[in-house]
Design a protein around this motif. Structure first.
Motif, PDB file in Angstrom:
ATOM      1  N   ASN A  37      10.330  69.094 -27.917  1.00 31.18           N
ATOM      2  CA  ASN A  37      10.737  69.060 -29.324  1.00 31.18           C
ATOM      3  C   ASN A  37      11.304  67.693 -29.707  1.00 31.18           C
ATOM      4  O   ASN A  37      11.008  67.174 -30.787  1.00 31.18           O
ATOM      5  N   ALA A  38      12.125  67.121 -28.823  1.00 32.72           N
ATOM      6  CA  ALA A  38      12.727  65.810 -29.102  1.00 32.72           C
ATOM      7  C   ALA A  38      11.654  64.734 -29.187  1.00 32.72           C
ATOM      8  O   ALA A  38      11.681  63.883 -30.085  1.00 32.72           O
ATOM      9  N   LEU A  39      10.686  64.762 -28.273  1.00 34.54           N
ATOM     10  CA  LEU A  39       9.604  63.776 -28.302  1.00 34.54           C
ATOM     11  C   LEU A  39       8.759  63.921 -29.568  1.00 34.54           C
ATOM     12  O   LEU A  39       8.373  62.920 -30.178  1.00 34.54           O
ATOM     13  N   GLU A  40       8.482  65.142 -29.953  1.00 36.53           N
ATOM     14  CA  GLU A  40       7.681  65.366 -31.165  1.00 36.53           C
ATOM     15  C   GLU A  40       8.431  64.869 -32.403  1.00 36.53           C
ATOM     16  O   GLU A  40       7.852  64.212 -33.276  1.00 36.53           O
ATOM     17  N   ALA A  41       9.727  65.161 -32.484  1.00 38.74           N
ATOM     18  CA  ALA A  41      10.525  64.695 -33.620  1.00 38.74           C
ATOM     19  C   ALA A  41      10.577  63.174 -33.649  1.00 38.74           C
ATOM     20  O   ALA A  41      10.450  62.550 -34.705  1.00 38.74           O
ATOM     21  N   TRP A  42      10.741  62.561 -32.481  1.00 44.53           N
ATOM     22  CA  TRP A  42      10.798  61.104 -32.405  1.00 44.53           C
ATOM     23  C   TRP A  42       9.453  60.499 -32.794  1.00 44.53           C
ATOM     24  O   TRP A  42       9.373  59.555 -33.567  1.00 44.53           O
ATOM     25  N   ARG A  43       8.383  61.074 -32.247  1.00 44.99           N
ATOM     26  CA  ARG A  43       7.027  60.589 -32.562  1.00 44.99           C
ATOM     27  C   ARG A  43       6.753  60.682 -34.066  1.00 44.99           C
ATOM     28  O   ARG A  43       6.169  59.788 -34.671  1.00 44.99           O
ATOM     29  N   ASN A  44       7.213  61.770 -34.697  1.00 45.69           N
ATOM     30  CA  ASN A  44       7.004  61.953 -36.137  1.00 45.69           C
ATOM     31  C   ASN A  44       7.850  61.008 -36.982  1.00 45.69           C
ATOM     32  O   ASN A  44       7.583  60.836 -38.177  1.00 45.69           O
ATOM     33  N   SER A  45       8.874  60.392 -36.373  1.00 46.00           N
ATOM     34  CA  SER A  45       9.717  59.465 -37.129  1.00 46.00           C
ATOM     35  C   SER A  45       9.235  58.025 -37.026  1.00 46.00           C
ATOM     36  O   SER A  45       9.819  57.137 -37.644  1.00 46.00           O
ATOM     37  N   LEU A  46       8.167  57.782 -36.281  1.00 43.69           N
ATOM     38  CA  LEU A  46       7.672  56.417 -36.117  1.00 43.69           C
ATOM     39  C   LEU A  46       6.897  55.964 -37.351  1.00 43.69           C
ATOM     40  O   LEU A  46       6.142  56.727 -37.948  1.00 43.69           O
ATOM     41  N   ALA A  47       7.087  54.714 -37.693  1.00 44.27           N
ATOM     42  CA  ALA A  47       6.393  54.140 -38.845  1.00 44.27           C
ATOM     43  C   ALA A  47       4.906  53.984 -38.541  1.00 44.27           C
ATOM     44  O   ALA A  47       4.520  53.679 -37.420  1.00 44.27           O
ATOM     45  N   THR A  48       4.103  54.194 -39.556  1.00 40.40           N
ATOM     46  CA  THR A  48       2.662  53.992 -39.413  1.00 40.40           C
ATOM     47  C   THR A  48       2.352  52.499 -39.540  1.00 40.40           C
ATOM     48  O   THR A  48       3.158  51.740 -40.101  1.00 40.40           O
ATOM     49  N   PRO A  49       1.202  52.050 -39.056  1.00 39.30           N
ATOM     50  CA  PRO A  49       0.827  50.644 -39.247  1.00 39.30           C
ATOM     51  C   PRO A  49       0.806  50.247 -40.725  1.00 39.30           C
ATOM     52  O   PRO A  49       1.158  49.114 -41.071  1.00 39.30           O
ATOM     53  N   GLU A  50       0.423  51.170 -41.590  1.00 33.32           N
ATOM     54  CA  GLU A  50       0.398  50.884 -43.026  1.00 33.32           C
ATOM     55  C   GLU A  50       1.804  50.633 -43.557  1.00 33.32           C
ATOM     56  O   GLU A  50       2.034  49.748 -44.382  1.00 33.32           O
ATOM     57  N   GLN A  51       2.778  51.454 -43.107  1.00 31.83           N
ATOM     58  CA  GLN A  51       4.154  51.266 -43.542  1.00 31.83           C
ATOM     59  C   GLN A  51       4.699  49.937 -43.021  1.00 31.83           C
ATOM     60  O   GLN A  51       5.387  49.222 -43.746  1.00 31.83           O
ATOM     61  N   ILE A  52       4.385  49.614 -41.789  1.00 32.56           N
ATOM     62  CA  ILE A  52       4.842  48.356 -41.205  1.00 32.56           C
ATOM     63  C   ILE A  52       4.281  47.178 -41.986  1.00 32.56           C
ATOM     64  O   ILE A  52       4.977  46.194 -42.256  1.00 32.56           O
ATOM     65  N   ALA A  53       3.021  47.266 -42.406  1.00 30.57           N
ATOM     66  CA  ALA A  53       2.387  46.178 -43.152  1.00 30.57           C
ATOM     67  C   ALA A  53       3.054  45.959 -44.508  1.00 30.57           C
ATOM     68  O   ALA A  53       2.994  44.859 -45.063  1.00 30.57           O
TER      69      ALA A  53
END
Length: 138
Positions: A37-53
């Protein structure tokens, strides 16, 4: 099913992700479900390449290619960035009383700096008055 850790540029966070993945891959661990659950929540909080751009970069603001976290709102998002803060540590501290160079020992005792090695004491100046820092680094 094997859970793979994902890349995070910040080393301490990467250690945490790697540990969570190890626990998530251990079917005998009583914490396996929590780690998944913690890994899934963390993974879902990562910025997408589009957001980073979309992040405007400059000398003061940088963003990592991998592992930047994002918190989305109704009309935008907050994204984790690194901000450079200039700090000139090369300037020698001076005494506010006389303006002479000074230093503070590891024991917290202030001295006027003498000629010679960095922690040489100017006993004559110290005899005149206590060195008081003007708030510059010591």
């Amino acid at each position: 099913m094997t859970v793979e850790p994902f890349p995070i540029t910040f080393s301490p966070a990467q250690l945490a992700v790697d540990l969570l993945a190890k626990i998530a891959n251990d079917p005998t661990s009583p914490y396996q479900a929590l780690a998944l659950n913690a890994l899934e929540a963390w993974r879902n909080s990562l910025a997408t390449p589009e957001q980073i751009a979309l992040v405007a970069t400059s000398d003061e603001l940088e963003i990592d290619d991998a592992g930047a976290c994002v918190s989305e709102g109704n009309d935008g998002f907050f994204i984790q960035t690194w901000t450079w803060v200039e700090c000139d540590m090369s300037e020698e501290p001076t005494c506010s009383e006389c303006g002479e160079a000074m230093f503070i020992t590891e024991e917290g005792i202030a001295h006027h700096r003498g000629d010679g090695s960095p922690n040489t004491i100017d006993h004559d100046a110290d005899a005149d008055h206590v060195a008081i820092s003007e708030g510059k680094p010591t």
